[in-house]
Each structure stands twice: as C-alpha cells, then as structure tokens.
Motif scaffolding. Structure first.
Motif, PDB file in Angstrom:
ATOM      1  N   THR A 112       0.828  -1.207   0.000  1.00 41.65           N
ATOM      2  CA  THR A 112       0.000   0.000   0.000  1.00 41.65           C
ATOM      3  C   THR A 112       0.863   1.258   0.000  1.00 41.65           C
ATOM      4  O   THR A 112       0.346   2.363  -0.176  1.00 41.65           O
ATOM      5  N   ARG A 113       2.173   1.108   0.211  1.00 41.41           N
ATOM      6  CA  ARG A 113       3.066   2.260   0.305  1.00 41.41           C
ATOM      7  C   ARG A 113       3.728   2.551  -1.041  1.00 41.41           C
ATOM      8  O   ARG A 113       4.146   1.645  -1.769  1.00 41.41           O
ATOM      9  N   ASN A 114       3.837   3.823  -1.352  1.00 45.08           N
ATOM     10  CA  ASN A 114       4.459   4.243  -2.605  1.00 45.08           C
ATOM     11  C   ASN A 114       5.875   3.699  -2.735  1.00 45.08           C
ATOM     12  O   ASN A 114       6.278   3.226  -3.808  1.00 45.08           O
ATOM     13  N   THR A 122      -3.031   3.056  -4.874  1.00 45.06           N
ATOM     14  CA  THR A 122      -1.628   3.482  -4.840  1.00 45.06           C
ATOM     15  C   THR A 122      -0.933   3.150  -6.158  1.00 45.06           C
ATOM     16  O   THR A 122      -0.195   3.973  -6.712  1.00 45.06           O
TER      17      THR A 122
END
Length: 318
Positions: free
Chosen positions: A161-163, A193
């Motif tokens: 979920t993190r860039n 994302t």
C-alpha cells in the motif's frame, strides 16, 4: 515477539533464582543484597561478565552462574544477533538485492499478496510461459515469500500500500499488476496506490465482497475478479448443461484444448465483420472501452483500435 518473550522468560528465570538464593551473593559496596541489587546483578551478568561489585560467594551460586547463566548469556546474544539480522542486515540485503533486480525490471508482472489466489496466479503465469524471474512478489509474510522464491520469483518484503514499496519494484515499468491482499480494503488501497504510480499499467484485483467491486473499479482496477461469484456462475450454469462448466474450464486452463485471447484488430481486418477474422472465433470487441457482442451492430464492421476477444485453439504445450 516470540524472541522477545523467550529472552524475557530466560532473564526472569535467572532473576528468580538469584533472588531466592541471594544469600549466595555478596555486595562489595554496602554488604546487603536488595531486590534492586539482584535485578542489577542479573542484567549485568546475563549481558556481560559483571563488574565485580556484586559477586557469587557460595558454591551453589557459582555453579548456577557457570552452568545456567553462562549458557543463557550466550543464547541471549544469539537472539539479539538474530533479531539484528532480521531487522537490519536482512532488510539492508533485500534493498541491495532489489536495487540489482530493479536495473533490469521492465515488462515484468507484479503480484501484491501471495495468498491462495496470488500463489495460484504465479503458478499459472509460469505455466503459461512467463519466466519466473520476470515475476515480482510483494508480501509481508516471510513464509509466503519463501514459497514464492522457491517458484523462482523475485521477492520483496514490504507493504504494497506504500508508494516506496511499489516504486522499489519499478511499478511504472511493469506489464501487469495482480493484487490479492486477502482483505478487500487493503486490496483496494493497493490498487489506488498503484494506479497513481502507474497510470497505464493493467491492474487485476481479487475482491471477495460484491459490494466492493465498484470501489475497486473506481480505485483504478481494470479487472475485478470475485472468486465466490465466479464459482457461483459455474455452479448455476452447470444446472443448465453438464458440459458448460467443463468448457469454461477449458477456456481458462493453460492445458485446455481452447483458449481465450485478446488482441488489437489487425490493419487488414478493419471494415470487416468480427465473424470474418481467421485467427479464431470472435466473441466480443471492445471499442472505446465499451464491450460489444458478436451479434451487435458494432461487431459488423471492425474499426482501428478495436480490441478483439476470440476463442482460439490452444497451442500451449501440455
């Protein structure tokens, strides 16, 4: 957490024995041994060899320190080193390894989530001819990553979920993204994302609740698959003909006699009806993102840019 619990249990055991056998200890500073002294002596002894201000003076206390505390000290150091490896050295190594992989990543498939659906997707990709080294699996579960690595896929321990995690696998240079996080909210957040970082890369996502399918599309998913709904369709269809489910299975299985294929209309097919194509049996076209069946007027004259969905003889081995 297991390592922390084990370390605290061992320290607690040594502390308890030292406290109940505190008569075997001598404080060279004030001559009395309090609980604070015992706690201090325990922590100093299990982490180092002590400073000599508190010492064991009886044979029993010395034997306990020799045959119990010393092994505990060595074991605790192994726990600390193992934890340091897990949280520092391994992550540093993974970042270095991913930087090497990243240099040649292009046209790869990113699989976010290696649960049941994600693992089966990887195996099917490999069966369909995708080189395992061109598949990158992202997951937070070490056991799942070990399994994915055994298949030959590149792996990354991280939160999809993190860039930063998606950028680490060169998401913008991928040929496709498969999302199967196990939870609809997490899967939809991954899609959102990924779409922000890779506007043009096809994204397929597994969604388990029918109510969440529109949200997945709104987040940017091109294909939303609901395993329960698909199974229900096959089960209901089988009541109207016992061979219908078999044929659908043949269409989607790599080893079946027929296969579904999607392609762009060829230049020499423009203007012809869908029924005139020679590469397979045309069943649908997509024009400007909208689907049209072979019986509809739009399928009677193919246009440049149309996407054709056709049923073809399966030439895959096996």
């Amino acid at each position: 957490m297991f390592r922390v619990g084990l370390a605290l249990s061992l320290i607690g055991l040594v502390l308890a024995v030292h406290w109940f056998d505190r008569e075997g200890l001598k404080d060279n500073v004030d001559g009395s041994v309090s609980f604070t002294d015992v706690l201090y002596f325990t922590m100093i002894t299990v982490t180092t060899v002590g400073f000599g201000d508190i010492i064991p003076v009886t044979d029993r206390a010395r034997m306990f320190d020799t045959f119990v505390v010393t092994p505990v000290r060595l074991f605790l150091w192994l726990i600390f080193l193992g934890t340091a490896y897990s949280f520092v050295l391994r992550h540093t190594w993974e970042r270095f390894r991913m930087s090497l992989i990243q240099r040649r990543l292009t046209g790869h498939v990113v699989v976010a989530g290696y649960g049941v659906s994600g693992a089966e997707a990887v195996r099917e990709l490999i069966r369909r001819g995708t080189p395992a080294e061109r598949i990158v699996v992202i997951d937070c579960d070490d056991a799942a990553l070990v399994e994915a690595e055994a298949c030959g896929a590149a792996i990354l321990h991280g939160d999809a979920t993190r860039n930063a995690t998606l950028e680490a696998v060169a998401i913008d240079r991928a040929s496709a993204i498969i999302v199967s996080a196990g939870r609809d909210d997490t899967s939809i957040l991954i899609v959102l994302t990924a779409r922000g970082l890779a506007p043009d890369v096809p994204i397929s996502v597994v969604i388990r609740s029918e109510d969440n399918e529109p949200l997945a599309h709104q987040a940017g998913a091109d294909t939303v698959i609901n395993p329960a709904s698909f199974a229900g369709l096959l089960l209901a269809g089988s009541t109207r003909g016992r061979h219908l489910a078999d044929y659908v299975g043949d269409l989607v299985a790599v080893g079946g006699p027929v296969a579904l294929h999607e392609r762009t209309v060829a230049e020499d097919e423009v203007g012809k009806p869908l029924s005139a194509i020679r590469t397979g049996l045309g069943v649908r076209i997509y024009r400007d993102g909208a689907p049209h069946g072979f019986w509809e007027a739009e399928a009677q004259s193919l246009a440049a840019g149309d996407l054709i969905v056709e049923i073809c003889p399966n030439r895959q081995p096996g």
